[in-house]
Scaffold this motif. Structure first.
Motif, PDB file in Angstrom:
ATOM      1  N   UNK A  97       0.826  -1.198   0.000  1.00 35.67           N
ATOM      2  CA  UNK A  97       0.000   0.000   0.000  1.00 35.67           C
ATOM      3  C   UNK A  97       0.863   1.251   0.000  1.00 35.67           C
ATOM      4  N   UNK A  98       1.938   1.231   0.769  1.00 33.81           N
ATOM      5  CA  UNK A  98       2.833   2.390   0.812  1.00 33.81           C
ATOM      6  C   UNK A  98       3.478   2.648  -0.548  1.00 33.81           C
ATOM      7  N   UNK A  99       3.974   1.586  -1.181  1.00 33.96           N
ATOM      8  CA  UNK A  99       4.640   1.740  -2.473  1.00 33.96           C
ATOM      9  C   UNK A  99       3.701   2.336  -3.522  1.00 33.96           C
ATOM     10  N   UNK A 100       2.438   1.978  -3.459  1.00 36.23           N
ATOM     11  CA  UNK A 100       1.465   2.498  -4.429  1.00 36.23           C
ATOM     12  C   UNK A 100       1.097   3.955  -4.142  1.00 36.23           C
ATOM     13  N   UNK A 101       0.917   4.279  -2.863  1.00 33.16           N
ATOM     14  CA  UNK A 101       0.416   5.601  -2.504  1.00 33.16           C
ATOM     15  C   UNK A 101       1.510   6.654  -2.482  1.00 33.16           C
ATOM     16  N   UNK A 102       2.737   6.246  -2.186  1.00 37.81           N
ATOM     17  CA  UNK A 102       3.843   7.198  -2.049  1.00 37.81           C
ATOM     18  C   UNK A 102       5.035   6.775  -2.926  1.00 37.81           C
ATOM     19  N   UNK A 103       4.842   6.750  -4.243  1.00 36.66           N
ATOM     20  CA  UNK A 103       5.911   6.242  -5.108  1.00 36.66           C
ATOM     21  C   UNK A 103       7.197   7.065  -5.051  1.00 36.66           C
ATOM     22  N   UNK A 104       7.065   8.402  -4.931  1.00 39.79           N
ATOM     23  CA  UNK A 104       8.267   9.229  -4.856  1.00 39.79           C
ATOM     24  C   UNK A 104       9.080   8.928  -3.610  1.00 39.79           C
ATOM     25  N   UNK A 105       8.402   8.822  -2.483  1.00 33.05           N
ATOM     26  CA  UNK A 105       9.089   8.469  -1.241  1.00 33.05           C
ATOM     27  C   UNK A 105       9.710   7.078  -1.346  1.00 33.05           C
ATOM     28  N   UNK A 106       8.945   6.128  -1.900  1.00 35.14           N
ATOM     29  CA  UNK A 106       9.430   4.751  -2.023  1.00 35.14           C
ATOM     30  C   UNK A 106      10.735   4.714  -2.821  1.00 35.14           C
ATOM     31  N   UNK A 107      10.756   5.422  -3.937  1.00 29.75           N
ATOM     32  CA  UNK A 107      11.960   5.437  -4.779  1.00 29.75           C
ATOM     33  C   UNK A 107      13.124   6.075  -4.031  1.00 29.75           C
ATOM     34  N   UNK A 108      12.870   7.185  -3.345  1.00 31.19           N
ATOM     35  CA  UNK A 108      13.930   7.849  -2.580  1.00 31.19           C
ATOM     36  C   UNK A 108      14.496   6.926  -1.514  1.00 31.19           C
ATOM     37  N   UNK A 109      13.632   6.134  -0.899  1.00 33.75           N
ATOM     38  CA  UNK A 109      14.051   5.239   0.177  1.00 33.75           C
ATOM     39  C   UNK A 109      14.823   4.030  -0.328  1.00 33.75           C
ATOM     40  N   UNK A 110      14.324   3.398  -1.394  1.00 33.78           N
ATOM     41  CA  UNK A 110      14.817   2.077  -1.769  1.00 33.78           C
ATOM     42  C   UNK A 110      15.549   2.008  -3.116  1.00 33.78           C
ATOM     43  N   UNK A 111      15.481   3.058  -3.923  1.00 33.36           N
ATOM     44  CA  UNK A 111      16.068   2.973  -5.257  1.00 33.36           C
ATOM     45  C   UNK A 111      17.042   4.099  -5.566  1.00 33.36           C
ATOM     46  N   UNK A 112      17.336   4.938  -4.585  1.00 30.91           N
ATOM     47  CA  UNK A 112      18.189   6.106  -4.847  1.00 30.91           C
ATOM     48  C   UNK A 112      19.657   5.867  -4.534  1.00 30.91           C
ATOM     49  N   UNK A 113      19.942   4.778  -3.811  1.00 34.58           N
ATOM     50  CA  UNK A 113      21.317   4.534  -3.391  1.00 34.58           C
ATOM     51  C   UNK A 113      21.718   5.295  -2.143  1.00 34.58           C
ATOM     52  N   UNK A 114      20.769   6.025  -1.539  1.00 32.87           N
ATOM     53  CA  UNK A 114      21.062   6.752  -0.307  1.00 32.87           C
ATOM     54  C   UNK A 114      21.127   5.763   0.860  1.00 32.87           C
ATOM     55  N   UNK A 115      22.224   5.781   1.598  1.00 34.52           N
ATOM     56  CA  UNK A 115      22.364   4.891   2.742  1.00 34.52           C
ATOM     57  C   UNK A 115      21.464   5.357   3.883  1.00 34.52           C
ATOM     58  N   UNK A 116      20.845   4.400   4.569  1.00 31.73           N
ATOM     59  CA  UNK A 116      20.035   4.787   5.723  1.00 31.73           C
ATOM     60  C   UNK A 116      20.912   5.315   6.851  1.00 31.73           C
ATOM     61  N   UNK A 117      22.214   5.091   6.763  1.00 34.35           N
ATOM     62  CA  UNK A 117      23.135   5.587   7.780  1.00 34.35           C
ATOM     63  C   UNK A 117      23.745   6.939   7.403  1.00 34.35           C
ATOM     64  N   UNK A 118      23.164   7.584   6.404  1.00 31.19           N
ATOM     65  CA  UNK A 118      23.705   8.882   5.992  1.00 31.19           C
ATOM     66  C   UNK A 118      23.624   9.901   7.112  1.00 31.19           C
ATOM     67  N   UNK A 119      22.527   9.865   7.853  1.00 37.14           N
ATOM     68  CA  UNK A 119      22.381  10.730   9.024  1.00 37.14           C
ATOM     69  C   UNK A 119      21.792   9.910  10.162  1.00 37.14           C
ATOM     70  N   UNK A 120      22.053  10.301  11.405  1.00 34.76           N
ATOM     71  CA  UNK A 120      21.453   9.585  12.529  1.00 34.76           C
ATOM     72  C   UNK A 120      19.926   9.606  12.486  1.00 34.76           C
ATOM     73  N   UNK A 121      19.359  10.722  12.026  1.00 36.56           N
ATOM     74  CA  UNK A 121      17.902  10.841  11.963  1.00 36.56           C
ATOM     75  C   UNK A 121      17.305   9.865  10.963  1.00 36.56           C
ATOM     76  N   UNK A 122      17.956   9.731   9.810  1.00 41.40           N
ATOM     77  CA  UNK A 122      17.478   8.802   8.795  1.00 41.40           C
ATOM     78  C   UNK A 122      17.596   7.366   9.290  1.00 41.40           C
ATOM     79  N   UNK A 123      18.707   7.038   9.922  1.00 41.75           N
ATOM     80  CA  UNK A 123      18.900   5.682  10.443  1.00 41.75           C
ATOM     81  C   UNK A 123      17.848   5.352  11.496  1.00 41.75           C
ATOM     82  N   UNK A 124      17.554   6.305  12.348  1.00 43.64           N
ATOM     83  CA  UNK A 124      16.589   6.049  13.423  1.00 43.64           C
ATOM     84  C   UNK A 124      15.201   5.748  12.880  1.00 43.64           C
TER      85      UNK A 124
END
Length: 205
Positions: A97-124
């Motif tokens: 449901x999330x992937x369908x409703x928020x495609x831009x966010x989904x891509x930024x999260x899982x397809x952009x190559x951005x590490x979740x450890x880039x910032x403490x806030x993102x990792x948390x």
């Protein structure tokens, strides 16, 4: 069309919103900061008051996405209670449901190559979403003796991977690929087969 008239200090969010539209349309590498600024209706120089580059802008979009995702996962988990199995299955459906409703966010999260450890806030916030699924997995395995119980982190990771695969292959309009069954049905049956194989649920559950 460029957005007009941002005011009252919401430029940062206007830029994130612009980036999300561009990410959805072109992918995370398909736009420049100047294009994001134009989309938001500001000068390119204004972007650097809030972000030091495109990666920082995408990371902010990902962080906001994980916050929404975590809330949805937690709501799904709570809605399935008191049945541990229903709660666990609900978190998988929430992923789709999330992937369908928020495609831009989904891509930024899982397809952009951005590490979740880039910032403490993102990792948390990213780890909070994973924590909901692990909690659901722990609940589901409580009836198994501890020495025979599969690690909750292992089978929750497998379900996450299965959910991600169904989304990528069948729920996001992958070119030239079509599923003979609804993605929700594919995921539900896949989860059922997997959990029964581990002995976590009985055949008649």
């Amino acid at each position: 069309m460029a957005k007009k008239g941002y005011h009252h200090g919401n430029l940062r969010q206007a830029l994130v919103d612009a980036a999300l539209e561009l990410i959805e349309a072109r992918g995370p590498m398909g736009f420049t900061l100047s294009e994001a600024a134009k989309q938001a209706g500001v000068t390119p120089a204004a972007v650097y008051r809030h972000f030091d580059g495109r990666e920082a802008l995408i990371a902010e979009a990902a962080e906001q996405g994980y916050a929404i995702f975590s809330d949805l996962m937690d709501y799904a988990y709570q809605s399935g209670q008191p049945s541990a199995l229903k709660a666990f299955e609900a978190t998988g459906r929430a992923y789709l449901a999330f992937a369908r409703k928020y495609p831009g966010h989904y891509i930024a999260m899982f397809e952009s190559g951005i590490s979740i450890n880039r910032t403490p806030e993102l990792a948390q916030v990213a780890n909070r979403a994973n924590g909901v699924l692990e909690k659901a997995a722990t609940d589901l395995s409580q009836h198994i003796p501890e020495d025979k119980r599969p690690p909750a982190s292992m089978f929750s990771a497998h379900i996450w991977a299965m959910s991600h695969g169904v989304v990528e292959l069948f729920a996001r309009n992958s070119p030239g690929r079509a599923s003979p069954f609804p993605p929700e049905d594919l995921l539900e049956t896949g989860i059922g087969i997997y959990l029964r194989g581990l002995g976590l649920v009985q055949p008649d559950d």
